[in-house]
Enzyme design. Structure first.
Site, PDB file in Angstrom:
ATOM      1  N   CYS A 165      23.917  31.676  -9.449  1.00  0.00           N
ATOM      2  CA  CYS A 165      23.966  31.407 -10.884  1.00  0.00           C
ATOM      3  C   CYS A 165      22.992  30.343 -11.341  1.00  0.00           C
ATOM      4  CB  CYS A 165      25.392  31.048 -11.287  1.00  0.00           C
ATOM      5  SG  CYS A 165      26.577  32.306 -10.756  1.00  0.00           S
ATOM      6  N   HIS A 305      26.978  24.219 -17.765  1.00  0.00           N
ATOM      7  CA  HIS A 305      27.186  25.423 -16.958  1.00  0.00           C
ATOM      8  C   HIS A 305      28.521  26.041 -17.360  1.00  0.00           C
ATOM      9  CE1 HIS A 305      26.707  28.206 -13.706  1.00  0.00           C
ATOM     10  NE2 HIS A 305      27.822  27.797 -13.107  1.00  0.00           N
ATOM     11  N   GLU A 316      31.905  19.547 -13.230  1.00  0.00           N
ATOM     12  CA  GLU A 316      30.763  19.271 -14.106  1.00  0.00           C
ATOM     13  C   GLU A 316      31.072  18.107 -15.047  1.00  0.00           C
ATOM     14  OE1 GLU A 316      27.503  21.593 -16.934  1.00  0.00           O
ATOM     15  OE2 GLU A 316      29.358  22.627 -16.371  1.00  0.00           O
ATOM     16  N   LYS A 337      28.955  29.900 -22.607  1.00  0.00           N
ATOM     17  CA  LYS A 337      29.598  30.981 -21.844  1.00  0.00           C
ATOM     18  C   LYS A 337      30.945  31.349 -22.462  1.00  0.00           C
ATOM     19  CE  LYS A 337      27.442  30.221 -17.293  1.00  0.00           C
ATOM     20  NZ  LYS A 337      26.602  29.041 -17.562  1.00  0.00           N
ATOM     21  N   HIS A 342      29.652  34.937 -18.375  1.00  0.00           N
ATOM     22  CA  HIS A 342      28.759  34.384 -17.351  1.00  0.00           C
ATOM     23  C   HIS A 342      27.774  35.457 -16.907  1.00  0.00           C
ATOM     24  CE1 HIS A 342      27.123  32.064 -14.264  1.00  0.00           C
ATOM     25  NE2 HIS A 342      28.185  31.771 -13.536  1.00  0.00           N
ATOM     26  N   PHE A 401      26.865  29.669  -6.636  1.00  0.00           N
ATOM     27  CA  PHE A 401      27.449  29.830  -5.308  1.00  0.00           C
ATOM     28  C   PHE A 401      26.402  29.452  -4.260  1.00  0.00           C
ATOM     29  CE2 PHE A 401      30.720  33.404  -6.439  1.00  0.00           C
ATOM     30  CZ  PHE A 401      31.496  32.464  -7.099  1.00  0.00           C
TER      31      PHE A 401
END
Length: 413
Positions: A165, A305, A316, A337, A342, A401
């Protein structure tokens, strides 16, 4: 110090629109692009919704033959449509100048998943002779970069990034470096993803990574909210044209923003879970600030994010508090998002477009669906409604990831 790098073109393909003005209007209005998945039967799936792009035909966005389209996976089609829009927006003529100074760098976390599934079915249902000869060039992660290079005859640096991502943000950051250090004058860069397929949907659902709010899809992506239960899978592409400042100035380009800093790091913690204290994310943010030669207080807006996962949102938030200290609650910090879902490897590209538009129009987009902030989620997430405000610099965060962390800072040119 390196050369200055500016943004001269933006293009997007998303569930909230395929043209930047329409897309940005929908973002500012707090609309959601999430709905029921229609491309395949989801009756037996645990999750049945996402940010699916409906009725997309590449021939409506690009002068291309249908037989050529059939040789491109869906993620490549999204990338080429968004690239066409960004190139058109920039006003650049790639037939002028040295093609070896014009490059491409596109990120994708997964690549041609749709093609993999189709050809796997052909192999086992009909035998190896029925596997398409176009399978490999369609599914490669670098297929987007390669096809854009061929289409516009860009012969400079040509690469692809696959950092889950964080892919698009890494791609844009790496393209920034190539121009900054003199390896290219112009880069077409960003990210594309098309993982809403039976295998993609079931794979993420089996990981328990996705929201299961099938009864209310538009409320499913709720970053930082106590009721969040996972991210919403989405698809699309966000592409920009980056250009060396003097090159852009010489041709009278409309300069949208300047890229000021880029930071990256790894959590070194777990393949799917973030560092709970957000140490890797904080380091990447700090590195971007150092690269831009600015303090945290000089950033007014952060595009988070913010995936709507229980662990990720808190990590975050913790990272922002680590870097911004007492100033953390004074910086606007929202997750788009909540509206888009996402887009995996494309998310940073689409969010880069949003960041540039936020800078241009002096508006921080909202985090919709944020009705009851979770414990530990106590920053200014611009809840529910967009906010007009003074914005000189924006940070855009992407974490993937594998523990990949990437951050970009842009400012008014």
């Amino acid at each position: 110090m390196g050369r200055r790098v500016v943004v001269t073109g933006l293009g997007v393909v998303s569930a909230l629109g395929h043209e930047v003005p329409e897309f940005w209007d929908n973002i500012c209005a707090g609309k959601s692009g999430i709905g029921a998945i229609r491309r395949f039967d989801t009756a037996n799936f645990k999750v049945r919704f996402g940010g699916e792009i409906q009725n997309f035909e590449l021939t409506e966005h690009l002068d291309i033959l249908e037989k050529e389209v059939r040789r491109l996976d869906r993620f490549v089609q999204f990338a080429m449509a968004a690239a066409q829009k960004a190139i058109r927006d920039s006003g650049i003529d790639f037939s002028v100048g040295d093609p070896y100074t014009h490059g491409v760098l596109i990120g994708s976390g997964i690549g041609g998943l749709n093609e993999i599934e189709q050809q796997h079915a052909a192999l086992y249902d009909q035998g190896p002779a029925r596997v398409s000869p176009f399978m490999i060039p369609k599914l490669m992660v670098n297929a987007a970069s390669g096809n854009i290079s061929v289409r516009w005859k860009l012969r400079g640096p040509n690469s692809a990034v696959a950092t889950a991502c964080a892919s698009a943000t890494n791609a844009i950051g790496d393209a920034f470096r190539l121009i900054q250090f003199g390896h290219a004058d112009v880069m077409v860069t960003g990210g594309s993803e098309a993982a809403i397929t039976p295998m993609g949907l079931s794979g993420f659902a089996r990981m328990q990574a996705l929201s299961t709010r099938n009864d209310d899809p538009q409320a499913a992506s709720r970053p930082f909210d106590r009721g969040r239960d996972g991210f919403v899978i989405s698809e699309g592409a966000g592409i920009c044209v980056l250009e060396e400042y003097e090159h852009a100035k010489a041709r009278g380009a409309n300069i949208l923003a300047e890229v000021l800093g880029y930071g990256m790091s790894a959590d070194g913690n777990h393949m799917t879970a973030p560092d709970p204290e957000g140490r890797g994310a904080a380091w990447a943010m700090g590195a971007a600030l150092k690269d831009a030669k600015i303090t945290p207080q000089q950033v007014q807006y952060i595009n988070a994010h913010g995936t709507s996962t229980p662990l990720g949102d808190k990590a975050e938030t913790f990272a922002v508090k680590t870097v911004w200290g007492e100033h953390a609650k004074k910086v606007a910090f929202s997750s788009t998002k909540s509206q888009l879902g996402h887009l995996l490897g494309a998310s940073g590209g689409v969010e880069f477009v949003i960041s540039a538009m936020a800078l241009r129009d002096q508006v921080a987009p909202p985090t919709i669906n944020l009705e009851d902030p979770d414990d530990g989620c106590d920053l200014d997430y611009v809840p529910l409604q967009a906010r007009p405000m003074k914005i000189d610099r924006v940070m855009s965060n992407s974490f993937g990831f594998g523990g990949h962390n990437a951050c970009l800072i842009i400012g008014r040119a």
